[in-house]
Design an enzyme around this catalytic site. Structure first.
Site, short mmCIF file in Angstrom:
data_model
loop_
_atom_site.label_atom_id
_atom_site.label_comp_id
_atom_site.label_asym_id
_atom_site.label_seq_id
_atom_site.Cartn_x
_atom_site.Cartn_y
_atom_site.Cartn_z
CG LEU A 129 -34.69 41.14 -4.33
CD1 LEU A 129 -35.60 39.88 -4.55
CD2 LEU A 129 -35.73 42.18 -3.60
CB ALA A 130 -31.25 43.52 -6.57
CB SER A 131 -25.61 42.43 -6.34
OG SER A 131 -24.44 42.90 -5.70
CB ALA A 132 -26.31 47.86 -7.93
CB SER A 133 -21.51 49.79 -8.66
OG SER A 133 -22.50 50.70 -8.90
CB ILE A 134 -23.72 52.27 -4.67
CG1 ILE A 134 -23.25 53.20 -5.73
CG2 ILE A 134 -24.10 53.04 -3.61
CD1 ILE A 134 -21.71 53.52 -5.69
CD GLN A 136 -25.03 41.97 -1.70
OE1 GLN A 136 -24.13 41.97 -2.41
NE2 GLN A 136 -25.09 40.89 -0.65
CE LYS A 152 -30.32 51.21 -2.77
NZ LYS A 152 -30.69 52.08 -3.63
CG ASP A 287 -31.30 56.78 -11.39
OD1 ASP A 287 -30.93 56.74 -12.53
OD2 ASP A 287 -30.80 56.20 -10.46
#
EC number: 2.7.-.-
Length: 549
Positions: A129-134, A136, A152, A287
């Site tokens: 659904l989403a992917s980030a640096s830390i 997925q 997550k 954040d």
């Protein structure tokens, strides 16, 4: 240093030099060994001379990858250190990276669960659904009740990569601090250490889950903020499972208007939520950038926020909260003396700071702000300018206040994006005044007494013994002082006697010498010299042997 880390170090050096970041350091701060080191990489030249410093730094961090991207994002909130132009460039950094292979994601999830995914979940979607640096995110449904959830999971080997880059950052910051001097206001080593604390917290998903549970409980009956439910039985260090939510991204104003959202109410609720988290709960989401905030699709006339990603949370001490509230009230009352006193009383700046000079510096920065209407004054920029001024007076960085400043800037920007006429002061002032009155009033005192009551109940049986011990200690101290005084007086008496004899002996010897030189009676001159010598010997022997008392 391993071959792998040396290769990474070279990659960092190459990027720094090709973007000309070394040119941003003034020539007078570059010692001979720095220039020699730069010359040794003569083939790496600045390829981006046409770009300004902030843009070059942004592009370099973008090329270096996720850890540096997140570091740049953190730096963009440190407007007490960077100019607005540089901060705005770094704020454009996006934490978006290609997803890792779904087979690896499955293996990671199953390793944490200790069982195949199908044991607990149906409809697991291999497409993230989403992917980030830390991490997925993947979607699924719970096998037990059919509820939609998201899983997550941390990226493979992300901890190793983060720690390797942090080590390089720390070493680079130490070198830069040596070049700039330890008194420089940038304090790179301090900034990197602050970042280390932040990113290491994000590597522990279990901590994020616990933060989300606490924040959810704080607002469980609130109509202003909703935090998705965490499924604790599936929450681990490298995996968490939470309720899937549907909402409109808070940055999508067009979609919010299309569904008829009450934007004025939504903007005001954002400000109220911030102050409630800080002053009522002392636990705030630190954040709150637009990617982590959504707005409900149901009841657009009475909208509420949906908060995600509780990896970074902030807390303040009771003292910090009181000083912060007083700071804001003193600013809007234009009481700059009180602001300066608060910074010193709180320990944010040293007690020996020149109060008059500090007050004048605050006045120079703050007074021009009142040329604008109150509803146009930014709380975040007030705090930012005060911090910038305090840094000139060697304010020690307070990580919790940096998080607060960043969050306040986010909330303000969000509120004014939703409703440009938002009057933050009118929204926040009643809350601050009410909180201060509660803290200083009978109810606040009763709460403090109630909070301290168990401690004093525990200490009460020890009180008689403590009183006795202190009285005994005081008596012993007085006795020891009397003894020291007696010894001192006796030594002084000896010293006076010795000095008297020595002076008298000197006079007699001089008289004897004069009589001898004038051819006077010999016995008289010899008698004076002999008696003088005897008195000198007595005076010398009677002097105090030990001058310590």
């Amino acid at each position: 240093m391993t071959i792998k880390s040396m290769r990474r170090a070279y990659q960092v050096v190459k990027t720094v030099l090709q973007y000309g970041l070394d040119d941003l350091i003034p020539a007078k701060l570059k010692p001979w060994y720095f220039r020699l080191l730069r010359w040794s990489f003569f083939w790496l030249t600045n390829q981006h001379k046409d770009k300004v410093g902030g843009e070059r730094l942004k592009l370099a961090m973008q090329e270096l990858g996720p850890v540096y991207i997140k570091f740049g994002q953190m730096l963009s909130t440190r407007r007490d250190l960077l100019s607005d132009e540089w901060a705005e460039e770094l704020a454009m950094l996006q934490d978006r990276v290609p997803p890792f292979d779904s087979a690896i994601a499955r293996a990671q999830i199953e390793a944490e669960l200790g069982a195949p995914i199908e044991t607990y979940f149906d409809n697991f979607d291999d497409t993230p659904l989403a992917s980030a640096s830390i991490s997925q995110v993947h979607t699924a449904t719970l096998k037990s009740n059919g509820e939609e959830v998201v899983l997550k999971v941390l990226r493979p080997n992300v901890e190793e990569k983060v720690h390797a880059d942090l080590l390089l950052m720390t070493q680079s910051a130490q070198v830069l601090e040596t070049l700039l001097g330890h008194g420089n206001r940038l304090r790179p080593a301090e900034v990197v250490e602050d970042y280390r604390t932040t990113i290491e917290g994000e590597l522990n998903l279990k901590l994020e889950a616990l933060n989300a549970i606490k924040l959810r409980n704080n607002f469980i009956d609130s109509g202003a903020l909703y935090i998705p439910k965490m499924y604790e039985e599936f929450c681990f260090t490298r995996l968490i499972v939470m309720e899937r939510i549907y909402g409109v991204p808070v940055s999508d104003r067009a979609a919010l208007e299309a569904q008829g959202t009450n934007l004025k109410l939504l903007a005001e609720r954002g400000v109220e939520l911030f102050f409630t988290q800080v002053f009522r709960d002392n636990f705030f989401h630190a954040d709150m950038h637009p990617g982590n905030i959504f707005v409900s699709t149901e009841h657009p006339e009475d909208p509420f926020y949906i908060g995600l990603d509780c990896g970074i949370m902030g807390t303040l001490t009771e003292q910090d909260k009181r000083y912060l509230a007083e700071n804001f009230l003193a600013f809007f009352n234009r009481d700059y003396t009180r602001i300066a006193q608060l910074y010193i009383e709180s320990g944010w700046v040293a007690a020996d700071t020149d109060l008059v000079a500090f007050e004048q510096a605050i006045k120079v920065v703050c007074e021009p702000m009142f040329n604008k209407p109150l509803d146009e004054i930014s709380f975040g920029h007030v705090l930012l300018e005060l911090f910038r001024t305090a840094r000139r007076f060697d304010m020690v960085v307070q990580p919790q206040l940096v998080l607060l400043e960043k969050t306040l800037l986010y909330i303000e920007g969000l509120g004014r994006q939703l409703y440009p006429q938002l009057d933050l002061w009118q929204t926040a002032k009643p809350f601050l005044e009410s909180w201060m009155a509660e803290q200083m009033g009978p109810l606040g005192m009763a709460k403090k007494i109630k909070k301290q009551f168990p401690y004093w109940t525990d200490k009460l049986p020890e009180l008689p013994e403590l009183v006795y011990d202190n009285l005994k200690m005081g008596k012993n101290f007085v006795n020891s002082q009397n003894q020291l005084l007696d010894r001192y007086l006796k030594q002084q008496q000896k010293a006076h006697k010795s000095n008297y004899l020595l002076i008298t002996s000197a006079v007699l010897v001089i008289c004897g010498s004069i009589l001898f030189s004038q051819n006077a009676t010999l016995w008289a001159s010899y008698a004076c010299i002999g008696i003088g010598a005897t008195l000198w010997l007595l005076g010398w022997r009677s002097r105090p042997k030990n001058r310590k008392f």
